[in-house]
Scaffold this active site. Sequence first.
Site, PDB file in Angstrom:
ATOM      1  N   ASP A 351      -9.283 -12.713 -11.369  1.00  0.00           N
ATOM      2  CA  ASP A 351     -10.005 -13.154 -12.384  1.00  0.00           C
ATOM      3  C   ASP A 351      -9.692 -13.537 -13.762  1.00  0.00           C
ATOM      4  O   ASP A 351      -8.519 -12.760 -13.935  1.00  0.00           O
ATOM      5  CB  ASP A 351     -11.533 -12.412 -12.731  1.00  0.00           C
ATOM      6  N   GLU A 771       4.434  22.990  18.603  1.00  0.00           N
ATOM      7  CA  GLU A 771       3.599  23.767  19.350  1.00  0.00           C
ATOM      8  C   GLU A 771       3.454  22.894  21.229  1.00  0.00           C
ATOM      9  O   GLU A 771       2.768  24.316  21.586  1.00  0.00           O
ATOM     10  CB  GLU A 771       2.443  23.792  19.040  1.00  0.00           C
TER      11      GLU A 771
END
EC number: 7.2.2.10
Length: 999
Positions: A351, A771
């Site tokens: 703006d 894992e």
Amino acid sequence: MEEAHLLSAADVLRRFSVTAEGGLSLEQVTDARERYGPNELPTEEGKSLWELVVEQFEDLLVRILLLAALVSFVLAWFEEGEETTTAFVEPLVIMLILVANAIVGVWQERNAESAIEALKEYEPEMGKVIRSDRKGVQRIRARDIVPGDIVEVAVGDKVPADLRLIEIKSTTLRVDQSILTGESVSVTKHTDAIPDPRAVNQDKKNMLFSGTNIASGKALGVAVATGLQTELGKIRSQMAAVEPERTPLQRKLDEFGRQLSHAISVICVAVWVINIGHFADPAHGGSWLRGAVYYFKIAVALAVAAIPEGLPAVITTCLALGTRRMARKNAIVRSLPSVETLGCTSVICSDKTGTLTTNQMSVCRMFVVAEAEAGTCRLHEFTISGTTYTPEGEVRQGEQPVRCGQFDGLVELATICALCNDSALDYNEAKGVYEKVGEATETALTCLVEKMNVFDTDLKGLSRVERAGACNSVIKQLMRKEFTLEFSRDRKSMSVYCTPTRADPKVQGSKMFVKGAPESVIERCSSVRVGSRTAPLSTTSREHILAKIRDWGSGSDTLRCLALATRDTPPRKEDMHLDDCSRFVQYETDLTFVGCVGMLDPPRPEVAACITRCSRAGIRVVMITGDNKGTAVAICRRLGIFGDTEDVLGKAYTGREFDDLSPEQQRQACRTARCFARVEPAHKSRIVENLQSFNEITAMTGDGVNDAPALKKAEIGIAMGSGTAVAKSAAEMVLSDDNFASIVAAVEEGRAIYNNMKQFIRYLISSNVGEVVCIFLTAILGLPEALIPVQLLWVNLVTDGLPATALGFNPPDLDIMEKPPRNPREALISGWLFFRYLAIGVYVGLATVAAATWWFLYDTEGPQVTFYQLRNFLKCSEDNPLFAGIDCKVFESRFPTTMALSVLVTIEMCNALNSVSENQSLLRMPPWLNPWLLGAVVMSMALHFLILLVPPLPLIFQVTPLSGRQWGVVLQMSLPVILLDEALKYLSRNHMDEKKDLK
């Protein structure tokens, strides 16, 4: 009534069957209220608490975790003996994570929808109407006003509904509608019809809009729209309709969740199917069903291993820490995910008023006549510094500072500016800034008088409050203002009638001081002031003066020019008809031209450098404003958005020009344009939509109510700290100092945060890969469990979580703002990086399984079985000769799982140290560059020792203390990961980056 501006006032009154004198009858009011409802914005019906809670479980990762928790709960019921207690730990921990995640999500959602409620502050509480049930004007609640009501407004009032003006009761009516249209100055209104069906709000000069403020004057209007039908109401409807966009990070994590769910499904099913032959092994009591459940538990453990449970918490923590750093740079972030989105911003739609400019009108140029002989005209031109209402600045002629009191013409010019003026400067002690009281244009003239100080007033020792009007008050002591001839549209000027306060040789008799539009004022001038004398205004001089004014009003400046003139011998006030404004033009004739001032809403001084920086960073800045195109383009040139001589064809559009384009042309215009002028709220939202269709990540800045829908629609809505509450609550970010420069600092911080997030996400995922490899290997090889689900949860959430969070403090790259914005679709892990983290993950998995296997095969404190015996441990029984002399309970020992867990944790700490930089060696970027990381590693290891040594934690986590020799083996298996990652980094630096460059 959409077309009210097209019709005459009489036609509008006829449409509502009402007269200006009588107003609506009570029956008409009742009918209108039933038809249109109350004049207020309805309260937003937010989502119920239950809906918000359910929403938190729509995320795929969360659903996978939820499924894992439910399965774990079911399996826990079937556990027997010592394992009954520990079996419930895992599902309880997962559920606690999900509950905490949902609470945070619901809290954020509750705060997010406050924007619509903030619009209510622009609804006036009371209004003044004329109705037939009572004589004269009556005050009623604004919510009770209905279409057709005759409404009176006066200076200081907030307009209670959208009104079509029917009568202006003062010489002029000016309205500040900047919150709605973004116009930097108040607008003069009139009652004439505007025969333009496509007129934008700025051009509807016969309309008053709900929520705007009357700056001067008094008027009557008929209410043509109330509640949601007003322009303010339409903005509310737009905001309610805007669905919040998911950020690039959220989309990537969604995609990651989908890929993860597919991978988990395949691996879990594969592990279960591969082991179907072992379902009836003696370890399961020969029961096929018990064997099936046992391997199903292993599949669930795999799922837990594959999900980075700590990731949501670590991301939230990292973003929260990022918001604190941004707040120190005056950028207050309201929405956490938008911190990361800032890093890939490719377009900033800004703006103009109050964002790129100061929203404080300022006189930057002025001239008086130096010579006006026959055939020649020479001007004294001056520039004035200062871009705010602060009364500090320097007047220069060329490059030299001047004392204004040395120029008689400037003394008279300052006198006109001070007296032909109804505004003032005020020092706001609470905010510590100078503010306008009244019109922005007139306040600029007041500020100019203070900077000029034509009577060399001693300003030392004055307080800031006294300084606000010191020089103006000196002038006002010399002349007394008798009355004002108000501004009117036909003559485009205003004047004041002044008399000397005491006998003074410099001031002879009464004078009229005039200011107004240059063409209109100069047309009524017959002479010109040259110093202290008066010379006839020749055609040459007139053309020369007008040419200079035209030059200032166009080109790179586009200044708002005001001509200043004096009538040295005005009529006696007794002979003037002050109640007839049509005669004012007769009194403002035979004028002497004194000078001209040029003013503008000045660009913020730091913005031009920021726009250059944005350009270097590959970010396009687009100005969007309600002002006219000429002014907008001129400001763009001053800021560097356009070059001084750059052709703006196809790069600057008005709202109407944009509407005239086809949808595809509008898309292309948004791709190339850098300036949009004379736009309405709907245009801003459409511009954002079109930019999003090109996958641009758009930051939209603004401060007015008119900006709110687009702020909400853009990926990053940025509101000004001094902006409206609506804009702030619709935005993701608020600039506390209203400074465009803070946006650039926030983008830089966003880029740094994303780089750090990549590091910790990859760090966590490499741990999960390890894992998964560990559990998959033990299942495929038929080995005892190396890691159990509750241990995996501990590592994923706590042990890995601390270093991952600390990686958010990694220092940013030096050239971070020299690179183009990253592609929001860019994968977090792809190609070579995927291979790198897969390699690290495979090593983690192998080392973890090796640690557990080492205890069974080689540890002097272990059973020292053969690898064949270990692979067939499920067949272990007293009558199986293969396991003669071996206690089958040894395969349930806590030592191997403790060895595996210790290796996993230690490797992850080494991995964390490796992650200080993606490609730089630890020798170049050592871990102590991030002291938070060193602290996190120490803390994680301390927590690991805690679960090994402090009861009842060893029971819950199925672990036991290790000997010094066992810890030596843990370190031997863990430390090589540093060498492996250094080798992969070396390949990245010297081979993979070269391939990228060749591409």
